[in-house]
Write a protein that holds these residues in place. Structure first.
Motif, PDB file in Angstrom:
ATOM      1  N   CYS A 180      14.241   6.515   2.372  1.00  0.00           N
ATOM      2  CA  CYS A 180      13.915   7.941   2.253  1.00  0.00           C
ATOM      3  C   CYS A 180      14.004   8.398   0.800  1.00  0.00           C
ATOM      4  O   CYS A 180      13.124   9.129   0.324  1.00  0.00           O
ATOM      5  N   ASN A 181      15.040   7.967   0.096  1.00  0.00           N
ATOM      6  CA  ASN A 181      15.170   8.352  -1.319  1.00  0.00           C
ATOM      7  C   ASN A 181      14.028   7.785  -2.150  1.00  0.00           C
ATOM      8  O   ASN A 181      13.496   8.471  -3.031  1.00  0.00           O
ATOM      9  N   ASN A 182      13.626   6.560  -1.871  1.00  0.00           N
ATOM     10  CA  ASN A 182      12.493   5.956  -2.562  1.00  0.00           C
ATOM     11  C   ASN A 182      11.219   6.742  -2.266  1.00  0.00           C
ATOM     12  O   ASN A 182      10.424   7.029  -3.166  1.00  0.00           O
ATOM     13  N   LEU A 183      11.033   7.107  -1.015  1.00  0.00           N
ATOM     14  CA  LEU A 183       9.849   7.870  -0.624  1.00  0.00           C
ATOM     15  C   LEU A 183       9.814   9.232  -1.315  1.00  0.00           C
ATOM     16  O   LEU A 183       8.765   9.675  -1.772  1.00  0.00           O
ATOM     17  N   ILE A 184      10.953   9.892  -1.393  1.00  0.00           N
ATOM     18  CA  ILE A 184      11.007  11.190  -2.069  1.00  0.00           C
ATOM     19  C   ILE A 184      10.599  11.035  -3.531  1.00  0.00           C
ATOM     20  O   ILE A 184       9.832  11.849  -4.060  1.00  0.00           O
ATOM     21  N   SER A 185      11.044   9.981  -4.190  1.00  0.00           N
ATOM     22  CA  SER A 185      10.637   9.721  -5.579  1.00  0.00           C
ATOM     23  C   SER A 185       9.133   9.524  -5.679  1.00  0.00           C
ATOM     24  O   SER A 185       8.491  10.044  -6.593  1.00  0.00           O
ATOM     25  N   ILE A 186       8.577   8.774  -4.741  1.00  0.00           N
ATOM     26  CA  ILE A 186       7.128   8.536  -4.728  1.00  0.00           C
ATOM     27  C   ILE A 186       6.371   9.847  -4.515  1.00  0.00           C
ATOM     28  O   ILE A 186       5.390  10.131  -5.210  1.00  0.00           O
ATOM     29  N   LEU A 187       6.831  10.637  -3.549  1.00  0.00           N
ATOM     30  CA  LEU A 187       6.168  11.919  -3.285  1.00  0.00           C
ATOM     31  C   LEU A 187       6.203  12.824  -4.515  1.00  0.00           C
ATOM     32  O   LEU A 187       5.216  13.497  -4.823  1.00  0.00           O
ATOM     33  N   LYS A 188       7.330  12.836  -5.226  1.00  0.00           N
ATOM     34  CA  LYS A 188       7.441  13.674  -6.428  1.00  0.00           C
ATOM     35  C   LYS A 188       6.514  13.192  -7.534  1.00  0.00           C
ATOM     36  O   LYS A 188       6.047  13.993  -8.341  1.00  0.00           O
ATOM     37  N   LYS A 189       6.229  11.903  -7.567  1.00  0.00           N
ATOM     38  CA  LYS A 189       5.264  11.377  -8.548  1.00  0.00           C
ATOM     39  C   LYS A 189       3.837  11.715  -8.131  1.00  0.00           C
ATOM     40  O   LYS A 189       3.001  12.043  -8.954  1.00  0.00           O
TER      41      LYS A 189
ATOM     42  N   GLY B  43       0.819  -1.202   0.000  1.00  0.00           N
ATOM     43  CA  GLY B  43       0.000   0.000   0.000  1.00  0.00           C
ATOM     44  C   GLY B  43       0.850   1.249   0.000  1.00  0.00           C
ATOM     45  O   GLY B  43       2.066   1.204  -0.135  1.00  0.00           O
ATOM     46  N   ARG B  44       0.213   2.344   0.171  1.00  0.00           N
ATOM     47  CA  ARG B  44       0.913   3.633   0.226  1.00  0.00           C
ATOM     48  C   ARG B  44       1.890   3.629   1.394  1.00  0.00           C
ATOM     49  O   ARG B  44       1.576   3.180   2.475  1.00  0.00           O
ATOM     50  N   GLN B  45       3.060   4.155   1.164  1.00  0.00           N
ATOM     51  CA  GLN B  45       4.120   4.104   2.170  1.00  0.00           C
ATOM     52  C   GLN B  45       4.051   5.253   3.170  1.00  0.00           C
ATOM     53  O   GLN B  45       4.781   5.239   4.144  1.00  0.00           O
ATOM     54  N   TYR B  46       3.229   6.209   2.919  1.00  0.00           N
ATOM     55  CA  TYR B  46       3.149   7.361   3.809  1.00  0.00           C
ATOM     56  C   TYR B  46       1.683   7.702   4.009  1.00  0.00           C
ATOM     57  O   TYR B  46       0.806   7.212   3.308  1.00  0.00           O
TER      58      TYR B  46
ATOM     59  N   LEU C 225       4.704  12.108   8.439  1.00  0.00           N
ATOM     60  CA  LEU C 225       4.194  11.328   7.307  1.00  0.00           C
ATOM     61  C   LEU C 225       3.904   9.883   7.721  1.00  0.00           C
ATOM     62  O   LEU C 225       3.649   9.034   6.884  1.00  0.00           O
ATOM     63  N   GLU C 226       3.960   9.641   9.027  1.00  0.00           N
ATOM     64  CA  GLU C 226       3.654   8.332   9.609  1.00  0.00           C
ATOM     65  C   GLU C 226       4.458   7.206   8.953  1.00  0.00           C
ATOM     66  O   GLU C 226       3.928   6.191   8.552  1.00  0.00           O
ATOM     67  N   LEU C 227       5.760   7.397   8.908  1.00  0.00           N
ATOM     68  CA  LEU C 227       6.673   6.458   8.261  1.00  0.00           C
ATOM     69  C   LEU C 227       7.253   5.507   9.310  1.00  0.00           C
ATOM     70  O   LEU C 227       8.410   5.612   9.700  1.00  0.00           O
ATOM     71  N   GLU C 228       6.438   4.576   9.735  1.00  0.00           N
ATOM     72  CA  GLU C 228       6.789   3.717  10.865  1.00  0.00           C
ATOM     73  C   GLU C 228       8.036   2.865  10.612  1.00  0.00           C
ATOM     74  O   GLU C 228       8.889   2.734  11.498  1.00  0.00           O
TER      75      GLU C 228
END
Length: 117
Positions: free
Chosen positions: A101-110, A2-5, A65-68
């Protein structure tokens, strides 16, 4: 997977203020790489107490961002650094944190086009 954040926390503290949420997301994608770089430098210097202190500060970035999963990694790095134990595990934990974190940043930018501006 699911969504990571989650934006639930940001929405609740901002009353749904989109401008606030956008500012927080912008801050996340600009500050996190800088803080990871600082943490990586400290690990390279084997300054374990400072690594623990910086990992503690870094963890707050992950809360809103609730990144457990990433928060758990930061907590381990913090604990190991401050207690100066399991030091051989810190570089691998850091790499997982950095990759996540880098993967999450890519997802957020998408997910949020305005972050690419």
């Amino acid at each position: 997977m699911g969504r990571q954040y989650s934006l639930d926390y940001l929405e609740s503290i901002s009353g749904g203020d989109k401008g606030f949420i956008e500012d927080m997301l912008r801050t996340f994608i600009t500050s996190v790489p800088e803080e990871l770089e600082k943490l990586e430098k400290l690990i390279g210097e084997t300054n374990w107490r400072k690594v623990g202190e910086e990992a503690h500060k870094f963890g707050s970035n992950l809360l809103y961002l609730e990144l457990e999963d990433l928060k758990r990694l930061a907590l381990k790095i913090e604990s190991y650094g401050l207690d100066e134990e399991h030091l051989d595990e810190i570089p691998q934990l850091f790499q997982e944190l950095k990759n996540g974190c880098n993967n999450l940043i890519s997802i957020l930018k998408k997910d949020f086009v305005f972050l690419n501006e």
